[in-house]
Enzyme design. Sequence first.
Site, short mmCIF file in Angstrom:
data_model
loop_
_atom_site.label_atom_id
_atom_site.label_comp_id
_atom_site.label_asym_id
_atom_site.label_seq_id
_atom_site.Cartn_x
_atom_site.Cartn_y
_atom_site.Cartn_z
N THR A 1 0.68 -0.98 0.13
CA THR A 1 -0.06 -0.07 0.02
C THR A 1 0.79 1.28 -0.10
O THR A 1 1.97 1.39 0.60
CB THR A 1 -0.86 0.06 1.32
OG1 THR A 1 -1.57 1.27 1.40
CG2 THR A 1 -0.07 -0.21 2.38
N ASP A 2 0.27 2.18 -0.67
CA ASP A 2 1.04 3.56 -0.69
C ASP A 2 1.22 4.30 0.77
O ASP A 2 1.77 5.21 1.21
CB ASP A 2 0.42 4.63 -1.71
CG ASP A 2 -1.28 5.04 -1.04
OD1 ASP A 2 -1.74 4.46 -0.20
OD2 ASP A 2 -1.56 5.63 -1.99
P1 NAD Z 1 -10.43 -6.93 2.04
O1 NAD Z 1 -10.42 -6.25 3.39
O2 NAD Z 1 -11.57 -6.72 1.38
O3 NAD Z 1 -10.01 -8.49 1.93
C1 NAD Z 1 -9.01 -8.97 2.87
C2 NAD Z 1 -9.17 -10.68 2.47
O4 NAD Z 1 -8.25 -11.16 3.15
C3 NAD Z 1 -10.37 -10.97 2.88
O5 NAD Z 1 -11.25 -12.02 2.05
C4 NAD Z 1 -10.06 -11.78 4.31
O6 NAD Z 1 -11.08 -12.85 4.68
C5 NAD Z 1 -8.75 -12.31 3.99
N1 NAD Z 1 -8.07 -12.45 5.10
C6 NAD Z 1 -7.92 -11.59 6.30
N2 NAD Z 1 -7.03 -12.31 7.19
C7 NAD Z 1 -6.74 -13.43 6.64
C8 NAD Z 1 -6.02 -14.48 7.18
N3 NAD Z 1 -5.24 -14.31 8.46
N4 NAD Z 1 -5.68 -15.44 6.44
C9 NAD Z 1 -6.31 -15.78 5.19
N5 NAD Z 1 -6.98 -14.71 4.71
C10 NAD Z 1 -7.15 -13.77 5.38
O7 NAD Z 1 -9.02 -6.25 1.51
P2 NAD Z 1 -8.89 -5.37 0.15
O8 NAD Z 1 -9.27 -4.13 0.13
O9 NAD Z 1 -9.17 -6.42 -1.04
O10 NAD Z 1 -7.06 -5.54 0.20
C11 NAD Z 1 -6.63 -6.55 -0.44
C12 NAD Z 1 -4.80 -6.39 -0.14
O11 NAD Z 1 -4.68 -4.99 -0.92
C13 NAD Z 1 -4.39 -5.95 1.35
O12 NAD Z 1 -3.23 -6.63 1.36
C14 NAD Z 1 -4.53 -4.68 1.37
O13 NAD Z 1 -3.47 -4.12 2.34
C15 NAD Z 1 -3.99 -4.07 -0.15
N6 NAD Z 1 -4.34 -2.77 -0.41
C16 NAD Z 1 -5.62 -2.35 -0.35
C17 NAD Z 1 -5.91 -1.16 -0.88
C18 NAD Z 1 -7.56 -0.69 -0.96
O14 NAD Z 1 -7.81 0.59 -1.33
N7 NAD Z 1 -8.47 -1.42 -0.53
C19 NAD Z 1 -5.08 -0.43 -1.51
C20 NAD Z 1 -3.77 -0.61 -1.62
C21 NAD Z 1 -3.40 -2.08 -0.99
O1 DAU Z 2 -4.11 4.02 0.37
C1 DAU Z 2 -4.39 2.78 0.10
C2 DAU Z 2 -5.17 2.43 1.33
O2 DAU Z 2 -6.45 2.66 1.08
C3 DAU Z 2 -5.36 0.89 1.52
O3 DAU Z 2 -4.03 0.42 1.96
C4 DAU Z 2 -6.22 0.30 2.72
O4 DAU Z 2 -6.42 -0.99 2.80
C5 DAU Z 2 -7.65 1.23 2.39
O5 DAU Z 2 -8.49 0.98 3.39
C6 DAU Z 2 -7.37 2.56 1.97
O6 DAU Z 2 -7.20 3.38 3.19
P1 DAU Z 2 -7.90 4.83 3.64
O7 DAU Z 2 -7.72 5.14 4.94
O8 DAU Z 2 -7.22 5.79 2.65
O9 DAU Z 2 -9.42 4.39 3.12
P2 DAU Z 2 -10.64 4.87 3.85
O10 DAU Z 2 -11.72 4.19 2.57
O11 DAU Z 2 -10.92 4.36 5.20
O12 DAU Z 2 -10.81 6.38 3.75
C7 DAU Z 2 -10.52 7.05 2.78
C8 DAU Z 2 -10.49 8.76 3.14
O13 DAU Z 2 -11.81 9.26 3.38
C9 DAU Z 2 -9.43 9.11 3.95
O14 DAU Z 2 -8.92 10.31 3.96
C10 DAU Z 2 -10.47 8.90 5.54
C11 DAU Z 2 -11.91 9.62 5.03
N1 DAU Z 2 -13.08 8.79 5.47
C12 DAU Z 2 -13.12 7.50 5.42
C13 DAU Z 2 -14.19 7.13 6.14
C14 DAU Z 2 -14.38 5.53 6.40
C15 DAU Z 2 -13.99 9.56 5.87
O15 DAU Z 2 -14.02 10.99 5.62
N2 DAU Z 2 -15.01 9.07 6.31
C16 DAU Z 2 -15.54 7.67 6.61
O16 DAU Z 2 -16.41 7.36 7.09
#
Ligand code: NAD
Ligand code: DAU
Length: 339
Positions: A126-127
Amino acid sequence: MKNILVTGGAGFIGSNFVHLMLGKYDDIQVVVYDKLTYAGNPDNLAPVVDNPRYHFQQGDICDAATVDKVMQQYDIDTIVNFAAETHVDRSLMEPGGFIQTDVYGTFVLLEAAKKYEIERYHQIGTDEVYGEVIEGRSMETDRLHTRSPYSAAKAGGDLMCLAYYTSFGVPVTITRGSNNIGPYQYPEKVVPVFITNAMDDQPLPLYGDGLQMRDYQHVADHCEGIDTVLRQGQPGEIYNLGTGVETTNIKMTKLILKLLNKPESLIQPITDRPGHDRRYALDCSKVRALGWQSRHNFEQAIESTVKWYVDNEDWWRKIKSGQHYQAYYERQYAGREIG
Ligand code: NAD
Ligand code: DAU
Protein backbone atom coordinates in the site's frame (compact mmCIF):
# COMPACT_ATOMS: atom_id res chain seq x y z
CA MET A 1 3.06 -19.28 -13.86
CA LYS A 2 0.51 -22.11 -14.00
CA ASN A 3 -0.82 -22.73 -10.49
CA ILE A 4 -1.45 -19.50 -8.61
CA LEU A 5 -2.30 -19.30 -4.93
CA VAL A 6 -4.37 -16.16 -4.36
CA THR A 7 -4.45 -15.54 -0.62
CA GLY A 8 -7.25 -13.22 0.48
CA GLY A 9 -9.00 -13.95 -2.83
CA ALA A 10 -12.49 -13.69 -1.29
CA GLY A 11 -11.96 -10.02 -0.41
CA PHE A 12 -12.42 -6.94 -2.55
CA ILE A 13 -9.27 -6.67 -4.67
CA GLY A 14 -8.42 -10.38 -4.48
CA SER A 15 -11.77 -11.43 -5.97
CA ASN A 16 -11.45 -8.88 -8.77
CA PHE A 17 -7.97 -10.28 -9.47
CA VAL A 18 -9.34 -13.84 -9.62
CA HIS A 19 -12.00 -12.76 -12.13
CA LEU A 20 -9.36 -11.00 -14.23
CA MET A 21 -6.91 -13.89 -14.29
CA LEU A 22 -9.44 -16.65 -15.06
CA GLY A 23 -10.98 -14.53 -17.81
CA LYS A 24 -7.70 -13.39 -19.34
CA TYR A 25 -5.72 -16.67 -19.38
CA ASP A 26 -6.97 -20.16 -20.18
CA ASP A 27 -3.81 -22.00 -19.11
CA ILE A 28 -3.74 -21.22 -15.37
CA GLN A 29 -5.32 -22.72 -12.25
CA VAL A 30 -6.31 -20.32 -9.48
CA VAL A 31 -6.51 -21.51 -5.88
CA VAL A 32 -8.09 -19.05 -3.48
CA TYR A 33 -6.92 -19.44 0.12
CA ASP A 34 -8.95 -17.28 2.49
CA LYS A 35 -9.85 -17.26 6.17
CA LEU A 36 -13.24 -15.69 5.40
CA THR A 37 -13.04 -12.95 8.02
CA TYR A 38 -15.85 -10.36 8.10
CA ALA A 39 -14.31 -8.96 4.86
CA GLY A 40 -14.09 -12.27 3.02
CA ASN A 41 -17.27 -12.99 1.11
CA PRO A 42 -17.98 -16.11 -0.99
CA ASP A 43 -20.54 -14.04 -2.95
CA ASN A 44 -17.57 -12.16 -4.47
CA LEU A 45 -16.47 -15.40 -6.14
CA ALA A 46 -19.92 -16.59 -7.27
CA PRO A 47 -19.20 -15.78 -10.95
CA VAL A 48 -16.27 -18.25 -11.08
CA VAL A 49 -17.47 -20.97 -8.76
CA ASP A 50 -18.23 -23.40 -11.62
CA ASN A 51 -14.96 -22.76 -13.45
CA PRO A 52 -12.95 -26.04 -13.39
CA ARG A 53 -9.71 -24.02 -13.13
CA TYR A 54 -10.87 -22.37 -9.89
CA HIS A 55 -10.43 -23.96 -6.45
CA PHE A 56 -11.18 -22.70 -2.94
CA GLN A 57 -9.63 -23.59 0.41
CA GLN A 58 -10.69 -21.89 3.60
CA GLY A 59 -7.69 -21.24 5.85
CA ASP A 60 -5.56 -18.75 7.73
CA ILE A 61 -2.25 -17.59 6.24
CA CYS A 62 -0.82 -17.81 9.77
CA ASP A 63 -1.52 -21.58 9.80
CA ALA A 64 1.71 -23.01 8.35
CA ALA A 65 0.48 -26.62 8.22
CA THR A 66 -2.58 -25.81 6.10
CA VAL A 67 -0.57 -23.48 3.86
CA ASP A 68 1.94 -26.31 3.34
CA LYS A 69 -0.82 -28.79 2.49
CA VAL A 70 -2.28 -26.45 -0.15
CA MET A 71 1.16 -25.75 -1.66
CA GLN A 72 1.65 -29.50 -2.21
CA GLN A 73 -1.90 -30.37 -3.20
CA TYR A 74 -2.04 -27.85 -6.05
CA ASP A 75 1.68 -27.79 -6.96
CA ILE A 76 1.72 -24.02 -6.44
CA ASP A 77 4.36 -22.09 -8.44
CA THR A 78 3.14 -18.52 -7.73
CA ILE A 79 1.73 -16.83 -4.63
CA VAL A 80 -0.09 -13.50 -4.81
CA ASN A 81 -0.77 -12.33 -1.28
CA PHE A 82 -3.84 -10.12 -0.83
CA ALA A 83 -4.69 -11.53 2.61
CA ALA A 84 -4.58 -8.80 5.24
CA GLU A 85 -6.51 -6.85 7.77
CA THR A 86 -7.08 -3.72 5.71
CA HIS A 87 -9.16 -1.02 7.36
CA VAL A 88 -7.26 1.83 9.05
CA ASP A 89 -10.11 2.68 11.46
CA ARG A 90 -10.27 -0.93 12.69
CA SER A 91 -6.49 -0.90 13.19
CA LEU A 92 -7.00 2.00 15.60
CA MET A 93 -9.57 -0.03 17.56
CA GLU A 94 -7.90 -3.46 17.58
CA PRO A 95 -4.37 -3.50 16.16
CA GLY A 96 -3.40 -7.04 17.25
CA GLY A 97 -4.98 -8.86 14.32
CA PHE A 98 -3.17 -6.56 11.89
CA ILE A 99 0.23 -7.50 13.28
CA GLN A 100 -0.69 -11.18 13.24
CA THR A 101 -1.98 -11.41 9.67
CA ASP A 102 -0.08 -8.65 7.88
CA VAL A 103 3.34 -9.43 9.38
CA TYR A 104 3.35 -13.00 10.75
CA GLY A 105 1.06 -14.30 7.99
CA THR A 106 3.37 -12.83 5.35
CA PHE A 107 6.31 -14.60 7.03
CA VAL A 108 4.45 -17.95 6.89
CA LEU A 109 3.79 -17.52 3.16
CA LEU A 110 7.40 -16.51 2.50
CA GLU A 111 8.59 -19.67 4.29
CA ALA A 112 6.36 -21.72 1.98
CA ALA A 113 7.68 -19.81 -1.06
CA LYS A 114 11.23 -20.59 0.05
CA LYS A 115 10.58 -24.26 0.80
CA TYR A 116 8.90 -24.97 -2.55
CA GLU A 117 11.27 -22.71 -4.56
CA ILE A 118 8.35 -21.11 -6.36
CA GLU A 119 8.69 -18.91 -9.45
CA ARG A 120 7.27 -15.75 -7.88
CA TYR A 121 5.94 -14.44 -4.58
CA HIS A 122 4.01 -11.21 -5.06
CA GLN A 123 3.05 -9.01 -2.12
CA ILE A 124 0.15 -6.57 -2.38
CA GLY A 125 1.39 -3.47 -0.57
CA THR A 126 0.00 0.00 0.00
CA ASP A 127 1.01 3.62 -0.56
CA GLU A 128 0.24 4.18 3.15
CA VAL A 129 3.71 2.88 4.07
CA TYR A 130 5.22 6.18 2.85
CA GLY A 131 3.11 8.11 5.35
CA GLU A 132 1.52 11.43 4.50
CA VAL A 133 3.17 13.32 1.64
CA ILE A 134 2.32 17.00 1.87
CA GLU A 135 4.27 17.91 -1.28
CA GLY A 136 5.72 15.93 -4.15
CA ARG A 137 5.25 12.22 -4.86
CA SER A 138 6.49 9.04 -3.22
CA MET A 139 9.12 7.04 -5.08
CA GLU A 140 9.71 3.33 -4.39
CA THR A 141 13.10 4.24 -2.89
CA ASP A 142 11.64 6.70 -0.34
CA ARG A 143 11.99 5.97 3.35
CA LEU A 144 8.96 4.51 5.08
CA HIS A 145 7.12 6.71 7.54
CA THR A 146 4.15 4.74 8.81
CA ARG A 147 1.66 6.45 11.10
CA SER A 148 -1.17 3.95 11.76
CA PRO A 149 -1.03 0.38 13.08
CA TYR A 150 -2.33 -0.72 9.66
CA SER A 151 0.43 0.96 7.68
CA ALA A 152 3.09 -0.15 10.17
CA ALA A 153 1.93 -3.76 9.84
CA LYS A 154 1.91 -3.51 6.03
CA ALA A 155 5.44 -2.06 6.10
CA GLY A 156 6.52 -5.00 8.27
CA GLY A 157 5.18 -7.37 5.60
CA ASP A 158 7.01 -5.51 2.82
CA LEU A 159 10.28 -5.53 4.72
CA MET A 160 9.97 -9.25 5.42
CA CYS A 161 9.51 -9.84 1.67
CA LEU A 162 12.66 -7.87 0.87
CA ALA A 163 14.55 -9.78 3.57
CA TYR A 164 13.56 -13.12 2.01
CA TYR A 165 14.74 -11.87 -1.39
CA THR A 166 18.09 -10.68 -0.05
CA SER A 167 18.77 -13.50 2.40
CA PHE A 168 17.31 -16.50 0.61
CA GLY A 169 16.82 -15.47 -3.02
CA VAL A 170 13.04 -15.86 -2.91
CA PRO A 171 11.85 -14.14 -6.14
CA VAL A 172 9.71 -11.48 -4.52
CA THR A 173 7.96 -8.49 -6.10
CA ILE A 174 5.89 -5.86 -4.28
CA THR A 175 3.29 -3.42 -5.59
CA ARG A 176 2.21 -0.45 -3.49
CA GLY A 177 -1.27 0.57 -4.56
CA SER A 178 -3.33 3.67 -3.89
CA ASN A 179 -7.02 3.61 -2.81
CA ASN A 180 -9.02 1.13 -4.87
CA ILE A 181 -12.71 1.49 -5.67
CA GLY A 182 -15.10 -0.69 -7.68
CA PRO A 183 -17.17 -3.88 -7.38
CA TYR A 184 -17.24 -5.95 -4.15
CA GLN A 185 -15.66 -3.40 -1.79
CA TYR A 186 -16.88 -3.98 1.77
CA PRO A 187 -18.95 -0.95 2.87
CA GLU A 188 -16.56 0.22 5.58
CA LYS A 189 -14.19 2.02 3.17
CA VAL A 190 -15.29 5.55 2.38
CA VAL A 191 -16.60 5.24 -1.18
CA PRO A 192 -18.99 2.30 -0.63
CA VAL A 193 -20.10 3.77 2.74
CA PHE A 194 -20.94 7.05 1.05
CA ILE A 195 -22.66 5.55 -2.00
CA THR A 196 -24.84 3.17 0.00
CA ASN A 197 -25.67 5.73 2.71
CA ALA A 198 -26.64 8.26 0.04
CA MET A 199 -28.87 5.71 -1.68
CA ASP A 200 -30.71 5.33 1.64
CA ASP A 201 -30.76 9.11 2.33
CA GLN A 202 -28.50 8.58 5.34
CA PRO A 203 -25.71 11.00 6.43
CA LEU A 204 -22.27 10.76 4.82
CA PRO A 205 -19.77 10.91 7.75
CA LEU A 206 -16.91 13.03 6.39
CA TYR A 207 -13.80 13.21 8.58
CA GLY A 208 -12.55 16.66 9.59
CA ASP A 209 -12.46 19.31 6.86
CA GLY A 210 -12.67 16.80 3.99
CA LEU A 211 -9.57 18.28 2.36
CA GLN A 212 -7.49 15.11 2.72
CA MET A 213 -6.29 13.80 -0.63
CA ARG A 214 -6.33 10.27 -1.98
CA ASP A 215 -5.57 8.75 -5.38
CA TYR A 216 -8.81 6.81 -6.02
CA GLN A 217 -8.12 4.19 -8.71
CA HIS A 218 -10.43 1.61 -10.27
CA VAL A 219 -9.76 -1.88 -8.94
CA ALA A 220 -9.67 -3.29 -12.49
CA ASP A 221 -6.71 -1.02 -13.28
CA HIS A 222 -4.94 -2.05 -10.09
CA CYS A 223 -5.42 -5.75 -10.93
CA GLU A 224 -4.07 -5.24 -14.47
CA GLY A 225 -1.06 -3.51 -12.93
CA ILE A 226 -0.45 -6.44 -10.59
CA ASP A 227 -0.57 -8.83 -13.54
CA THR A 228 1.89 -6.62 -15.44
CA VAL A 229 4.34 -6.73 -12.53
CA LEU A 230 3.87 -10.49 -12.11
CA ARG A 231 4.86 -11.05 -15.74
CA GLN A 232 7.37 -8.26 -16.35
CA GLY A 233 8.54 -7.01 -12.95
CA GLN A 234 12.01 -7.80 -11.67
CA PRO A 235 12.47 -9.89 -8.50
CA GLY A 236 13.52 -7.78 -5.53
CA GLU A 237 11.75 -4.70 -6.93
CA ILE A 238 8.89 -2.53 -5.66
CA TYR A 239 6.38 -0.85 -8.02
CA ASN A 240 3.99 1.97 -7.08
CA LEU A 241 0.51 1.52 -8.62
CA GLY A 242 -2.00 4.35 -8.92
CA THR A 243 -3.37 6.90 -11.35
CA GLY A 244 -0.86 9.50 -10.14
CA VAL A 245 -3.71 12.02 -9.68
CA GLU A 246 -5.13 12.73 -6.22
CA THR A 247 -8.46 14.28 -5.25
CA THR A 248 -9.89 15.74 -2.05
CA ASN A 249 -12.46 13.72 -0.12
CA ILE A 250 -14.96 16.56 -0.35
CA LYS A 251 -14.72 16.53 -4.16
CA MET A 252 -15.20 12.74 -4.18
CA THR A 253 -18.21 13.10 -1.85
CA LYS A 254 -19.91 15.79 -3.94
CA LEU A 255 -19.43 13.76 -7.12
CA ILE A 256 -21.11 10.72 -5.55
CA LEU A 257 -24.07 12.87 -4.43
CA LYS A 258 -24.36 14.47 -7.86
CA LEU A 259 -24.33 11.10 -9.65
CA LEU A 260 -27.08 9.82 -7.32
CA ASN A 261 -29.04 13.06 -7.57
CA LYS A 262 -28.91 13.53 -3.77
CA PRO A 263 -28.52 16.81 -1.81
CA GLU A 264 -25.19 17.99 -0.32
CA SER A 265 -27.06 18.45 2.97
CA LEU A 266 -26.45 14.71 3.49
CA ILE A 267 -22.77 15.50 4.20
CA GLN A 268 -22.20 15.17 7.96
CA PRO A 269 -18.79 16.45 9.19
CA ILE A 270 -17.51 14.31 12.06
CA THR A 271 -14.42 14.32 14.27
CA ASP A 272 -11.30 13.38 12.41
CA ARG A 273 -9.51 10.00 12.38
CA PRO A 274 -6.58 10.12 14.85
CA GLY A 275 -3.28 10.42 12.97
CA HIS A 276 -5.17 10.93 9.71
CA ASP A 277 -2.70 11.13 6.81
CA ARG A 278 -3.44 14.32 4.91
CA ARG A 279 -2.29 13.29 1.48
CA TYR A 280 -0.87 10.34 -0.42
CA ALA A 281 0.63 10.81 -3.87
CA LEU A 282 2.56 8.27 -5.91
CA ASP A 283 5.14 8.54 -8.65
CA CYS A 284 4.12 5.65 -10.93
CA SER A 285 6.73 6.07 -13.67
CA LYS A 286 8.45 2.77 -12.82
CA VAL A 287 5.37 0.62 -13.51
CA ARG A 288 4.42 2.74 -16.52
CA ALA A 289 7.82 1.85 -18.02
CA LEU A 290 6.56 -1.76 -18.07
CA GLY A 291 3.71 -0.66 -20.37
CA TRP A 292 0.88 -0.37 -17.81
CA GLN A 293 -1.33 2.64 -17.37
CA SER A 294 -4.70 3.12 -15.69
CA ARG A 295 -7.71 3.14 -18.00
CA HIS A 296 -10.10 5.01 -15.70
CA ASN A 297 -9.60 8.57 -14.51
CA PHE A 298 -11.07 9.60 -11.13
CA GLU A 299 -14.50 10.60 -12.52
CA GLN A 300 -14.84 7.41 -14.58
CA ALA A 301 -13.81 5.23 -11.64
CA ILE A 302 -16.36 6.87 -9.31
CA GLU A 303 -19.11 6.76 -11.94
CA SER A 304 -18.64 3.09 -12.69
CA THR A 305 -18.46 2.30 -8.95
CA VAL A 306 -21.70 4.17 -8.24
CA LYS A 307 -23.37 2.24 -11.06
CA TRP A 308 -22.19 -1.10 -9.65
CA TYR A 309 -23.64 -0.37 -6.19
CA VAL A 310 -26.91 0.82 -7.73
CA ASP A 311 -27.10 -2.36 -9.82
CA ASN A 312 -26.06 -4.71 -6.99
CA GLU A 313 -28.16 -3.71 -4.01
CA ASP A 314 -28.64 -7.33 -2.92
CA TRP A 315 -24.87 -7.73 -2.47
CA TRP A 316 -24.41 -4.79 -0.10
CA ARG A 317 -27.78 -4.89 1.68
CA LYS A 318 -26.96 -8.43 2.84
CA ILE A 319 -23.80 -7.07 4.50
CA LYS A 320 -25.25 -3.85 5.87
CA SER A 321 -28.27 -5.56 7.41
CA GLY A 322 -26.03 -7.96 9.36
CA GLN A 323 -25.41 -7.64 13.08
CA HIS A 324 -21.62 -7.53 12.70
CA TYR A 325 -21.81 -4.55 10.34
CA GLN A 326 -24.31 -2.64 12.43
CA ALA A 327 -22.27 -3.11 15.62
CA TYR A 328 -19.15 -1.88 13.80
CA TYR A 329 -20.96 1.14 12.37
CA GLU A 330 -22.29 2.15 15.77
CA ARG A 331 -18.88 1.77 17.41
CA GLN A 332 -17.14 3.68 14.64
CA TYR A 333 -19.50 6.61 14.10
CA ALA A 334 -21.81 7.14 17.08
CA GLY A 335 -21.48 10.54 18.75
CA ARG A 336 -18.80 11.95 16.39
CA GLU A 337 -20.95 14.60 14.68
CA ILE A 338 -19.49 18.12 14.54
CA GLY A 339 -22.10 20.84 14.92
P1 NAD B 1 -10.37 -6.84 2.07
O1 NAD B 1 -10.41 -6.44 3.50
O2 NAD B 1 -11.54 -6.59 1.18
O3 NAD B 1 -10.07 -8.42 1.97
C1 NAD B 1 -9.08 -9.06 2.72
C2 NAD B 1 -9.24 -10.55 2.50
O4 NAD B 1 -8.22 -11.23 3.24
C3 NAD B 1 -10.58 -11.10 2.99
O5 NAD B 1 -11.12 -12.00 2.04
C4 NAD B 1 -10.23 -11.81 4.29
O6 NAD B 1 -11.10 -12.89 4.59
C5 NAD B 1 -8.82 -12.30 3.97
N1 NAD B 1 -8.00 -12.53 5.18
C6 NAD B 1 -7.83 -11.67 6.22
N2 NAD B 1 -7.03 -12.24 7.14
C7 NAD B 1 -6.67 -13.46 6.65
C8 NAD B 1 -5.85 -14.49 7.12
N3 NAD B 1 -5.23 -14.42 8.31
N4 NAD B 1 -5.69 -15.60 6.36
C9 NAD B 1 -6.32 -15.71 5.17
N5 NAD B 1 -7.14 -14.75 4.67
C10 NAD B 1 -7.30 -13.63 5.41
O7 NAD B 1 -9.05 -6.20 1.48
P2 NAD B 1 -8.73 -5.49 0.09
O8 NAD B 1 -9.18 -4.09 0.15
O9 NAD B 1 -9.17 -6.38 -1.01
O10 NAD B 1 -7.14 -5.47 0.16
C11 NAD B 1 -6.38 -6.56 -0.35
C12 NAD B 1 -4.91 -6.24 -0.19
O11 NAD B 1 -4.60 -5.03 -0.90
C13 NAD B 1 -4.47 -5.99 1.24
O12 NAD B 1 -3.19 -6.53 1.40
C14 NAD B 1 -4.42 -4.47 1.37
O13 NAD B 1 -3.49 -4.08 2.35
C15 NAD B 1 -3.97 -4.11 -0.03
N6 NAD B 1 -4.37 -2.78 -0.51
C16 NAD B 1 -5.67 -2.38 -0.45
C17 NAD B 1 -6.04 -1.16 -1.00
C18 NAD B 1 -7.47 -0.70 -0.99
O14 NAD B 1 -7.72 0.46 -1.37
N7 NAD B 1 -8.43 -1.51 -0.62
C19 NAD B 1 -5.07 -0.34 -1.60
C20 NAD B 1 -3.74 -0.76 -1.60
C21 NAD B 1 -3.40 -2.00 -1.09
O1 DAU C 1 -4.09 4.13 0.22
C1 DAU C 1 -4.33 2.73 0.15
C2 DAU C 1 -5.19 2.35 1.32
O2 DAU C 1 -6.48 2.88 1.04
C3 DAU C 1 -5.27 0.85 1.56
O3 DAU C 1 -3.99 0.37 1.90
C4 DAU C 1 -6.26 0.54 2.68
O4 DAU C 1 -6.42 -0.86 2.82
C5 DAU C 1 -7.59 1.16 2.35
O5 DAU C 1 -8.49 0.98 3.43
C6 DAU C 1 -7.45 2.64 2.03
O6 DAU C 1 -7.10 3.39 3.23
P1 DAU C 1 -7.77 4.81 3.55
O7 DAU C 1 -7.68 5.04 5.00
O8 DAU C 1 -7.26 5.85 2.63
O9 DAU C 1 -9.27 4.46 3.09
P2 DAU C 1 -10.71 4.83 3.72
O10 DAU C 1 -11.71 4.44 2.69
O11 DAU C 1 -10.85 4.31 5.09
O12 DAU C 1 -10.63 6.42 3.80
C7 DAU C 1 -10.41 7.19 2.62
C8 DAU C 1 -10.45 8.65 3.02
O13 DAU C 1 -11.78 8.99 3.44
C9 DAU C 1 -9.55 8.98 4.18
O14 DAU C 1 -9.01 10.28 3.99
C10 DAU C 1 -10.48 8.96 5.39
C11 DAU C 1 -11.79 9.44 4.79
N1 DAU C 1 -13.01 8.87 5.41
C12 DAU C 1 -13.09 7.53 5.59
C13 DAU C 1 -14.22 6.97 6.13
C14 DAU C 1 -14.31 5.46 6.32
C15 DAU C 1 -14.06 9.72 5.77
O15 DAU C 1 -13.99 10.96 5.59
N2 DAU C 1 -15.18 9.16 6.31
C16 DAU C 1 -15.31 7.81 6.51
O16 DAU C 1 -16.36 7.37 7.01
